[in-house]
Scaffold this motif. Structure first.
Motif, PDB file in Angstrom:
ATOM      1  N   PHE A   1     -27.852 -39.881 -30.952  1.00 57.10           N
ATOM      2  CA  PHE A   1     -26.419 -39.724 -30.760  1.00 57.10           C
ATOM      3  C   PHE A   1     -25.689 -39.425 -32.061  1.00 57.10           C
ATOM      4  O   PHE A   1     -24.642 -38.775 -32.057  1.00 57.10           O
ATOM      5  CB  PHE A   1     -25.849 -40.952 -30.055  1.00 57.10           C
ATOM      6  N   GLU A   2     -26.245 -39.845 -33.164  1.00 54.55           N
ATOM      7  CA  GLU A   2     -25.643 -39.531 -34.461  1.00 54.55           C
ATOM      8  C   GLU A   2     -25.747 -38.031 -34.745  1.00 54.55           C
ATOM      9  O   GLU A   2     -24.809 -37.413 -35.231  1.00 54.55           O
ATOM     10  CB  GLU A   2     -26.315 -40.344 -35.577  1.00 54.55           C
ATOM     11  N   GLN A   3     -26.891 -37.435 -34.420  1.00 59.96           N
ATOM     12  CA  GLN A   3     -27.047 -35.987 -34.603  1.00 59.96           C
ATOM     13  C   GLN A   3     -26.115 -35.228 -33.668  1.00 59.96           C
ATOM     14  O   GLN A   3     -25.509 -34.232 -34.058  1.00 59.96           O
ATOM     15  CB  GLN A   3     -28.490 -35.550 -34.374  1.00 59.96           C
ATOM     16  N   ILE A   4     -25.994 -35.699 -32.430  1.00 59.46           N
ATOM     17  CA  ILE A   4     -25.069 -35.053 -31.490  1.00 59.46           C
ATOM     18  C   ILE A   4     -23.653 -35.096 -32.049  1.00 59.46           C
ATOM     19  O   ILE A   4     -22.945 -34.090 -32.052  1.00 59.46           O
ATOM     20  CB  ILE A   4     -25.128 -35.734 -30.107  1.00 59.46           C
ATOM     21  N   LYS A   5     -23.266 -36.255 -32.524  1.00 59.74           N
ATOM     22  CA  LYS A   5     -21.929 -36.413 -33.103  1.00 59.74           C
ATOM     23  C   LYS A   5     -21.726 -35.447 -34.268  1.00 59.74           C
ATOM     24  O   LYS A   5     -20.685 -34.788 -34.365  1.00 59.74           O
ATOM     25  CB  LYS A   5     -21.758 -37.855 -33.575  1.00 59.74           C
ATOM     26  N   GLN A   6     -22.721 -35.320 -35.132  1.00 59.23           N
ATOM     27  CA  GLN A   6     -22.613 -34.424 -36.285  1.00 59.23           C
ATOM     28  C   GLN A   6     -22.532 -32.960 -35.852  1.00 59.23           C
ATOM     29  O   GLN A   6     -21.726 -32.192 -36.369  1.00 59.23           O
ATOM     30  CB  GLN A   6     -23.788 -34.625 -37.242  1.00 59.23           C
ATOM     31  N   LEU A   7     -23.357 -32.563 -34.902  1.00 60.78           N
ATOM     32  CA  LEU A   7     -23.328 -31.184 -34.413  1.00 60.78           C
ATOM     33  C   LEU A   7     -21.976 -30.848 -33.786  1.00 60.78           C
ATOM     34  O   LEU A   7     -21.418 -29.774 -34.031  1.00 60.78           O
ATOM     35  CB  LEU A   7     -24.447 -30.959 -33.398  1.00 60.78           C
ATOM     36  N   LEU A   8     -21.453 -31.759 -32.992  1.00 58.31           N
ATOM     37  CA  LEU A   8     -20.158 -31.519 -32.364  1.00 58.31           C
ATOM     38  C   LEU A   8     -19.031 -31.491 -33.387  1.00 58.31           C
ATOM     39  O   LEU A   8     -18.106 -30.686 -33.286  1.00 58.31           O
ATOM     40  CB  LEU A   8     -19.885 -32.573 -31.283  1.00 58.31           C
ATOM     41  N   HIS A   9     -19.136 -32.344 -34.390  1.00 59.44           N
ATOM     42  CA  HIS A   9     -18.128 -32.342 -35.456  1.00 59.44           C
ATOM     43  C   HIS A   9     -18.163 -31.009 -36.213  1.00 59.44           C
ATOM     44  O   HIS A   9     -17.106 -30.440 -36.519  1.00 59.44           O
ATOM     45  CB  HIS A   9     -18.362 -33.509 -36.415  1.00 59.44           C
TER      46      HIS A   9
END
Length: 95
Positions: free
Chosen positions: A76-84
């Motif tokens: 979920f941290e990678q998802i958050k970073q990609l979306l950011h």
């Protein structure tokens, strides 16, 4: 004309995919940006394609695949970073 129609469909589905991913984060600010710029992002994609047909397009495929891969790993941290990263890119283009 066929290629522009494909690009329109691709753009619409790609943004809808991102919106779905963002919805899962409950990030209302990012959803506002995507919703507010939905039509502009699609128009920008088509105009950019017309102006630069020799360049590679359909660039969201890679990021969307990264999102799916991160979701499968529950990263979920990678998802958050990609979306950011996507959010910042949209803000720079249209802000």
């Amino acid at each position: 004309m066929y290629e522009q129609s494909r690009l329109f469909s691709y753009s619409r589905h790609s943004i809808s995919f991102l919106r779905t991913m963002i919805s899962g984060t409950n990030n209302k600010e990012m959803l506002k940006v995507i919703d507010g710029f939905f039509d502009k992002i699609i128009r920008f994609s088509i105009v950019n394609y017309i102006r630069t047909p020799h360049q590679s397009h359909y660039s969201a495929n890679e990021m969307n695949q990264q999102l799916v891969d991160a979701l499968a790993k529950q990263d979920f941290e990678q998802i958050k970073q990609l979306l950011h990263t996507y959010y910042e890119k949209v803000k720079r283009r249209f802000g």
